[in-house]
Design a protein around this motif. Structure first.
Motif, PDB file in Angstrom:
ATOM      1  N   PRO A 348      83.485  96.898  73.187  1.00  0.00           N
ATOM      2  CA  PRO A 348      82.133  96.269  73.134  1.00  0.00           C
ATOM      3  C   PRO A 348      82.228  95.118  72.053  1.00  0.00           C
ATOM      4  CG  PRO A 348      81.704  98.551  71.994  1.00  0.00           C
ATOM      5  CD  PRO A 348      83.382  98.289  72.667  1.00  0.00           C
ATOM      6  N   ILE A 349      81.324  94.354  72.175  1.00  0.00           N
ATOM      7  CA  ILE A 349      81.242  92.966  71.564  1.00  0.00           C
ATOM      8  C   ILE A 349      80.975  93.481  69.892  1.00  0.00           C
ATOM      9  CG2 ILE A 349      80.161  90.717  70.936  1.00  0.00           C
ATOM     10  CD1 ILE A 349      79.276  90.838  73.861  1.00  0.00           C
ATOM     11  N   PRO A 350      81.751  93.059  68.980  1.00  0.00           N
ATOM     12  CA  PRO A 350      81.671  93.233  67.727  1.00  0.00           C
ATOM     13  C   PRO A 350      80.394  92.475  67.140  1.00  0.00           C
ATOM     14  CG  PRO A 350      83.857  93.010  67.887  1.00  0.00           C
ATOM     15  CD  PRO A 350      83.265  92.429  69.177  1.00  0.00           C
ATOM     16  N   ALA A 351      79.501  93.071  66.110  1.00  0.00           N
ATOM     17  CA  ALA A 351      78.403  92.266  65.892  1.00  0.00           C
ATOM     18  C   ALA A 351      78.892  90.989  65.145  1.00  0.00           C
ATOM     19  CB  ALA A 351      77.331  93.208  64.855  1.00  0.00           C
ATOM     20  N   GLU A 352      79.854  91.348  64.626  1.00  0.00           N
ATOM     21  CA  GLU A 352      80.605  89.967  63.569  1.00  0.00           C
ATOM     22  C   GLU A 352      80.871  88.673  64.560  1.00  0.00           C
ATOM     23  OE1 GLU A 352      81.047  93.510  61.241  1.00  0.00           O
ATOM     24  OE2 GLU A 352      81.480  93.006  63.372  1.00  0.00           O
ATOM     25  N   PHE A 353      81.397  89.238  65.792  1.00  0.00           N
ATOM     26  CA  PHE A 353      81.812  88.156  66.626  1.00  0.00           C
ATOM     27  C   PHE A 353      80.523  87.302  67.260  1.00  0.00           C
ATOM     28  CE2 PHE A 353      82.863  86.713  70.809  1.00  0.00           C
ATOM     29  CZ  PHE A 353      83.752  85.738  70.630  1.00  0.00           C
ATOM     30  N   VAL A 448      68.760  89.110  70.866  1.00  0.00           N
ATOM     31  CA  VAL A 448      68.568  90.438  70.527  1.00  0.00           C
ATOM     32  C   VAL A 448      69.637  91.215  70.253  1.00  0.00           C
ATOM     33  CG1 VAL A 448      67.268  92.770  71.193  1.00  0.00           C
ATOM     34  CG2 VAL A 448      66.414  90.546  72.040  1.00  0.00           C
ATOM     35  N   VAL A 449      70.057  91.836  69.285  1.00  0.00           N
ATOM     36  CA  VAL A 449      71.405  92.257  69.033  1.00  0.00           C
ATOM     37  C   VAL A 449      71.021  93.989  69.353  1.00  0.00           C
ATOM     38  CG1 VAL A 449      73.068  92.924  67.196  1.00  0.00           C
ATOM     39  CG2 VAL A 449      71.548  90.895  66.938  1.00  0.00           C
ATOM     40  N   ASN A 450      71.690  94.468  70.501  1.00  0.00           N
ATOM     41  CA  ASN A 450      71.217  95.632  70.883  1.00  0.00           C
ATOM     42  C   ASN A 450      72.630  96.566  70.841  1.00  0.00           C
ATOM     43  OD1 ASN A 450      70.746  97.943  72.400  1.00  0.00           O
ATOM     44  ND2 ASN A 450      70.210  96.955  74.351  1.00  0.00           N
ATOM     45  N   ASN A 451      72.302  97.398  69.724  1.00  0.00           N
ATOM     46  CA  ASN A 451      73.313  98.353  69.369  1.00  0.00           C
ATOM     47  C   ASN A 451      73.013  99.682  69.511  1.00  0.00           C
ATOM     48  OD1 ASN A 451      71.447  98.800  67.250  1.00  0.00           O
ATOM     49  ND2 ASN A 451      72.758  98.602  65.618  1.00  0.00           N
ATOM     50  N   GLY A 452      71.641  99.799  70.435  1.00  0.00           N
ATOM     51  CA  GLY A 452      71.569 101.132  71.022  1.00  0.00           C
ATOM     52  C   GLY A 452      70.725 101.947  70.129  1.00  0.00           C
ATOM     53  N   PRO A 512      61.067  78.924  75.374  1.00  0.00           N
ATOM     54  CA  PRO A 512      61.696  79.893  74.895  1.00  0.00           C
ATOM     55  C   PRO A 512      62.606  80.643  75.759  1.00  0.00           C
ATOM     56  CG  PRO A 512      59.482  80.511  75.371  1.00  0.00           C
ATOM     57  CD  PRO A 512      59.687  79.044  75.728  1.00  0.00           C
ATOM     58  N   ALA A 513      63.514  81.230  75.449  1.00  0.00           N
ATOM     59  CA  ALA A 513      64.664  81.923  76.307  1.00  0.00           C
ATOM     60  C   ALA A 513      65.266  82.960  75.221  1.00  0.00           C
ATOM     61  CB  ALA A 513      65.929  80.993  76.521  1.00  0.00           C
ATOM     62  N   LEU A 514      65.876  84.145  75.970  1.00  0.00           N
ATOM     63  CA  LEU A 514      66.231  85.344  75.401  1.00  0.00           C
ATOM     64  C   LEU A 514      67.559  85.593  75.935  1.00  0.00           C
ATOM     65  CD1 LEU A 514      64.327  88.686  74.529  1.00  0.00           C
ATOM     66  CD2 LEU A 514      66.457  88.484  76.033  1.00  0.00           C
ATOM     67  N   VAL A 515      68.350  86.245  74.672  1.00  0.00           N
ATOM     68  CA  VAL A 515      69.561  86.404  74.936  1.00  0.00           C
ATOM     69  C   VAL A 515      69.775  87.903  74.499  1.00  0.00           C
ATOM     70  CG1 VAL A 515      72.170  86.292  74.579  1.00  0.00           C
ATOM     71  CG2 VAL A 515      70.855  84.336  74.995  1.00  0.00           C
ATOM     72  N   GLU A 516      70.067  88.901  75.204  1.00  0.00           N
ATOM     73  CA  GLU A 516      70.415  90.351  74.844  1.00  0.00           C
ATOM     74  C   GLU A 516      71.628  90.496  74.869  1.00  0.00           C
ATOM     75  OE1 GLU A 516      69.733  94.732  76.189  1.00  0.00           O
ATOM     76  OE2 GLU A 516      68.542  93.356  77.267  1.00  0.00           O
ATOM     77  N   ALA A 517      72.232  90.651  73.648  1.00  0.00           N
ATOM     78  CA  ALA A 517      73.743  90.790  73.490  1.00  0.00           C
ATOM     79  C   ALA A 517      73.929  92.139  73.085  1.00  0.00           C
ATOM     80  CB  ALA A 517      74.396  89.971  72.291  1.00  0.00           C
ATOM     81  N   VAL A 518      74.505  93.168  73.885  1.00  0.00           N
ATOM     82  CA  VAL A 518      75.034  94.703  73.726  1.00  0.00           C
ATOM     83  C   VAL A 518      76.162  94.674  72.719  1.00  0.00           C
ATOM     84  CG1 VAL A 518      75.569  96.631  74.756  1.00  0.00           C
ATOM     85  CG2 VAL A 518      74.002  95.062  75.908  1.00  0.00           C
ATOM     86  N   VAL A 519      75.976  95.105  71.745  1.00  0.00           N
ATOM     87  CA  VAL A 519      76.958  95.234  70.807  1.00  0.00           C
ATOM     88  C   VAL A 519      77.729  96.479  70.051  1.00  0.00           C
ATOM     89  CG1 VAL A 519      76.207  92.979  69.614  1.00  0.00           C
ATOM     90  CG2 VAL A 519      75.724  95.111  68.736  1.00  0.00           C
ATOM     91  N   ASP A 520      78.730  96.615  69.699  1.00  0.00           N
ATOM     92  CA  ASP A 520      79.418  97.732  68.984  1.00  0.00           C
ATOM     93  C   ASP A 520      78.426  98.634  68.337  1.00  0.00           C
ATOM     94  OD1 ASP A 520      81.023  99.845  68.128  1.00  0.00           O
ATOM     95  OD2 ASP A 520      82.716  98.504  67.402  1.00  0.00           O
ATOM     96  N   ALA A 521      78.275  99.820  68.578  1.00  0.00           N
ATOM     97  CA  ALA A 521      77.287 100.558  67.887  1.00  0.00           C
ATOM     98  C   ALA A 521      77.974 101.183  66.562  1.00  0.00           C
ATOM     99  CB  ALA A 521      76.631 101.810  68.501  1.00  0.00           C
ATOM    100  N   ALA A 522      78.873 100.647  65.923  1.00  0.00           N
ATOM    101  CA  ALA A 522      79.456 100.859  64.672  1.00  0.00           C
ATOM    102  C   ALA A 522      78.426 101.052  63.607  1.00  0.00           C
ATOM    103  CB  ALA A 522      80.973 100.211  64.501  1.00  0.00           C
ATOM    104  N   VAL A 523      78.595 101.805  62.606  1.00  0.00           N
ATOM    105  CA  VAL A 523      77.634 102.278  61.560  1.00  0.00           C
ATOM    106  C   VAL A 523      77.786 101.015  60.570  1.00  0.00           C
ATOM    107  CG1 VAL A 523      76.401 103.449  60.029  1.00  0.00           C
ATOM    108  CG2 VAL A 523      76.946 104.621  62.054  1.00  0.00           C
ATOM    109  N   PRO A 524      77.247 100.104  60.160  1.00  0.00           N
ATOM    110  CA  PRO A 524      77.490  99.176  59.251  1.00  0.00           C
ATOM    111  C   PRO A 524      77.319  99.632  57.857  1.00  0.00           C
ATOM    112  CG  PRO A 524      75.157  98.611  59.918  1.00  0.00           C
ATOM    113  CD  PRO A 524      75.888  99.715  60.864  1.00  0.00           C
TER     114      PRO A 524
END
Length: 530
Positions: A348-353, A448-452, A512-524
């Protein structure tokens, strides 16, 4: 004489408060009747969103916002963001309807028994005037208190039948807002800074709030010392591409003490000394290292556990201190701050990326409003902020701030692209603000940073060594459907190669426009363990 309603509208005009944020009810109809054409009414669909929008508008304009809420229950809905506005030092005058005076002795429907006490202690001034004819003067008083530094919210409760009462007009007044620092303490501070061999500067949000950014840069360059951003700074504190910028302090006592340990003087400007979130060993306060504190906030000065605090407006304090320092300190500038390499795409997409690509997609003059606390370290690494007035977040831990604040900032700065970076958990606290953005066709991109789940809670579980904590996972949320239900287009991104196109489209959108990005759920990792 005139009516209370007319006197209040004339007062608001004289103060430049012709934008009103509200959510109406029956006890406010006397104020809303025959709405004047030179006033703009910004409707929020929930009172917390209304306060958040007013907060963003006030912080972006530097002028107190006017808010009209509904009675006790409406104010109750708003209190979370009233607390945040207080911590943010956001100036605003909040009014709320009250039941008619004649009914108050009988515990009526919509009556607030102790209306003025309800929002305390998180307003600077709160009153329900004893007489109807005192309402305009109370609102004038509330405005002057809201704009007295440190800024903050105030509250006036207005019984429903007061608006038609007769009163005398309230004349416009000028009340000084700046306070000069003690010259003797400034001179003493200058001597200490000049004598230090390894000073460090810690800068906070008051600098940007006061419009003192350029004065801060000149002072830092005169000193020639590294500059750190204070813990939980809610605005840009120092240009993050400047050679003297050395990074961010975290809100942990041990980590702050270790970061400052190699210095023989700490100059703190426009921030508390210090904001902490976890317990730990605050060795810096026992080390004997001189701490000099410049602030407009008397409470922050009083609560500082060490050092000398100098109260005064920073736009006066900073030039006064710089004038008393020698032209060249002879200090060796700090080494260049290390920047992390560009993160690689993955699935999945890393939040950093995601944050790296967001930084590339944002226009140069964009304003970023952030409420993704678990991803803040990654944001600070990947999205360096450079322009004063370009970054806002909340100074409190109360969620539900960023989306309505971004709407308020976009109303204040319609010529600039506003980007709301928000976590999936945070998004669910005030999603109603999207509707207001759609109605006003605001240039707002919501990412929206979606890490679940609640990423910050996952991280704190590690810091505090707790296990099997319930209530931190958020499955099944569909933010694109939520946005479309309020008229806002959206796109869901699950793969790194889809990200650039989705972000570019959001930045080009005329509304307005929205982008929901599903990212890695790794614990920061938020803080070093204390």
């Amino acid at each position: 004489m005139t009516t209370v309603r007319q006197a209040v509208f004339d007062l608001l005009r004289s103060l430049g408060m012709t934008t009103v944020f509200g959510n109406p009810g029956s006890t406010e109809l006397g104020f809303l009747d025959r709405w004047p054409t030179d006033f703009r009414y910004v409707l929020g669909l929930q009172e917390a969103s209304v306060i958040g929008m007013a907060d963003g508008y006030a912080r972006a304009t530097g002028r107190a916002a006017f808010v009209n809420l509904h009675s006790a229950a409406g104010l109750g809905h708003a209190l979370g963001n009233v607390f945040t506005a207080y911590r943010n030092q956001a100036p605003m005058v909040i009014t709320a309807g009250q039941q008619a005076r004649a009914l108050l002795p009988n515990l009526p429907f919509l009556g607030a028994s102790e209306a003025a006490a309800f929002p305390r202690p998180y307003v600077k001034y709160s009153i329900e005037p004893a007489r109807a004819e005192d309402v305009p003067a109370a609102i004038a008083h509330a405005w002057h208190v809201a704009m007295r530094k440190p800024w903050g919210p105030t509250f006036v409760s207005v019984p429903a039948d007061d608006w038609r009462a007769s009163c005398w007009p309230v004349p416009a007044r000028v009340v000084a807002q700046d306070v000069a620092p003690d010259p003797a303490l400034i001179a003493e501070a200058a001597r200490a800074v000049a004598a230090a061999r390894r000073p460090v500067v810690v800068v906070g949000p008051e600098v940007d709030q006061e419009g003192a950014g350029e004065a801060m840069v000149r002072l830092a360059e005169r000193i020639g010392a590294p500059v750190l951003t204070s813990p939980f700074s809610s605005r840009l504190s120092f240009p993050e591409d400047h050679p003297l910028f050395a990074g961010f302090l975290t809100a942990a006592p041990q980590a702050v003490s270790e970061a400052l340990a190699g210095h023989d003087l700490v100059l703190v400007v426009g921030a508390p000394v210090f904001t902490f979130h976890v317990p730990g060993d605050a060795a810096i306060f026992r080390s004997g290292t001189p701490i000099i504190h410049l602030t407009t906030d008397g409470e922050a000065a009083a609560s500082a556990p060490a050092g000398t605090s100098i109260l005064g407006s920073l736009r006066l304090s900073l030039p006064a201190l710089a004038e008393r320092l020698p032209e060249a300190s002879g200090r060796v500038p700090p080494p260049p701050r290390r920047r992390p390499p560009p993160p690689a795409p993955a699935h999945p997409i890393p939040a950093e990326f995601l944050l790296h690509r967001l930084h590339r997609a944002m226009p140069e003059d964009a304003i970023l409003v952030e409420e993704a606390p678990s991803h803040r370290p990654a944001m600070q690494a990947q999205v360096p902020m450079r322009r004063w007035g370009s970054f806002f977040t909340m100074a409190s831990g109360g969620l539900g701030y960023a989306l309505p604040a971004a709407v308020g900032i976009a109303l204040a700065k319609p010529e600039r692209r506003v980007v709301c970076l928000i976590g999936d958990g945070s998004m669910m606290y005030s999603p109603q603000a999207l509707w207001t953005a759609v109605q006003h066709r605001l240039p707002l991109a919501v990412v929206v940073v979606n890490n679940g789940g609640y990423g910050a809670m996952r991280s704190f579980s590690q810091v505090l060594q707790t296990r099997d904590v319930p209530g931190v996972d958020l499955p099944g949320l569909d933010f694109v459907s939520l946005a479309r239900g309020m008229g806002c287009p959206g796109a869901r991104v699950t793969r790194a190669e889809e990200l650039d196109d989705a972000l570019a489209a959001a930045m080009r959108s005329t509304g307005p426009a929205l982008v929901e990005a599903v990212v890695d759920a790794a614990v920061p990792t938020l803080y070093a363990r204390s």
